[in-house]
Scaffold this active site. Structure first.
Site, PDB file in Angstrom:
ATOM      1  N   CYS A   1       0.870  -1.175   0.000  1.00  0.00           N
ATOM      2  CA  CYS A   1       0.000   0.000   0.000  1.00  0.00           C
ATOM      3  C   CYS A   1       0.906   1.223   0.000  1.00  0.00           C
ATOM      4  CB  CYS A   1      -0.935  -0.019   1.203  1.00  0.00           C
ATOM      5  SG  CYS A   1      -0.074  -0.181   2.798  1.00  0.00           S
ATOM      6  N   THR A   2       0.383   2.380   0.335  1.00  0.00           N
ATOM      7  CA  THR A   2       1.173   3.615   0.239  1.00  0.00           C
ATOM      8  C   THR A   2       2.316   3.632   1.245  1.00  0.00           C
ATOM      9  OG1 THR A   2      -0.832   4.779  -0.443  1.00  0.00           O
ATOM     10  CG2 THR A   2       1.059   6.124   0.204  1.00  0.00           C
TER      11      THR A   2
END
Length: 260
Positions: A183-184
């Site tokens: 994810c980020t």
């Protein structure tokens, strides 16, 4: 020269006295004119903040005096201007909403691989035991469309609360593979990795520090496009530089929407 330091950080840790902590964090940030979003829950802290370097580092020194946050790890990037419009410090049921009691802070972190290990695995197509490696994007579909790992699994979820159902629909396709969720910055893929292990996926890891840490340590190798971020910069390239000038996308999602 870019003069505004942007930080992203989270930590799953059991927290008590949330109202008092909220008041203290808000005061410390206001005293330093820092903007962004801090989410607090019984399961931990999640923050996206921006200000000149000295103010950010001074706040982090203050926060880390609390034993619960002494080892808080931070991802850094830079911008020419302030990418946040205001300061929000909120108490939530979860610091990233999944609607599933997957996280038990006292039980420790989800198994993780660092950026160098993932790059090495993707270079050869398998892990150290010879098992095929796949990357699983745990972000929302509009984030994936800005950039993702080449050949990553994308279930086209529109919000993170859809992830558990999506896994149950696609779990069979993961059998016999090493799955690296990403994810980020790490928070969603950590929850996702814990949920997958609970659901019986045998070989699952999270990408430690998420895409931002991968960019910092391994650049653009195996990654196509840029990384969406929840502020007015919109996206960061593999050099962690903004794609557009602050304010150019005033209607884009911000850190207030990062639970979605």
């Amino acid at each position: 020269m870019m003069k505004v330091l942007n930080i992203a950080a989270y930590k799953f840790v059991a927290l008590e006295g949330l109202a008092e902590l909220q008041a203290g964090v808000r005061e410390a940030l206001q005293d330093r004119a820092i903007k962004g979003t801090v989410l607090l829950a019984e399961e931990g802290i999640n923050l996206f903040l921006a200000a000149p370097r000295a103010d950010i580092h001074d706040f982090l020194a203050w926060l880390r005096r609390d034993a619960r946050f002494h080892d808080l790890e931070v991802k850094e990037s830079w911008s020419h201007a302030q990418p946040f419009r205001k300061l929000l410090v909120r108490i939530k049921p979860e610091i990233i909403r999944m609607n599933h009691p997957a996280i038990q802070p006292a039980a420790g972190r989800a198994p993780a691989v660092d950026a160098a290990t993932l790059k090495r695995w993707l270079d050869v197509g398998h892990d150290d035991d010879g098992r095929p490696v796949v990357t699983l994007d745990t972000r929302n579909d509009f984030e994936v469309d800005v950039g993702t790992f080449r050949h990553a699994i994308d279930w086209r979820i529109t919000k993170f609360t859809e992830f558990p159902h999506a896994l149950l629909q696609h779990q069979e396709a993961l059998k016999g593979k090493t799955v690296v969720s990403f994810c980020t910055g790490g928070i969603r893929c950590e929850k996702a990795a814990i949920f997958m292990r609970e659901a019986g996926v045998e070989h699952v890891f999270q990408l430690d520090g998420g895409i931002l840490k991968y960019f910092e340590e391994s650049g653009h190798t195996h990654f196509d496009g840029e990384c969406f971020v929840f502020d007015e910069r919109r996206a960061l390239d593999p050099a962690l530089k903004p794609r557009v000038n602050v304010g150019a996308l005033s209607d884009s999602p911000t850190s207030e929407d990062m639970e979605s």
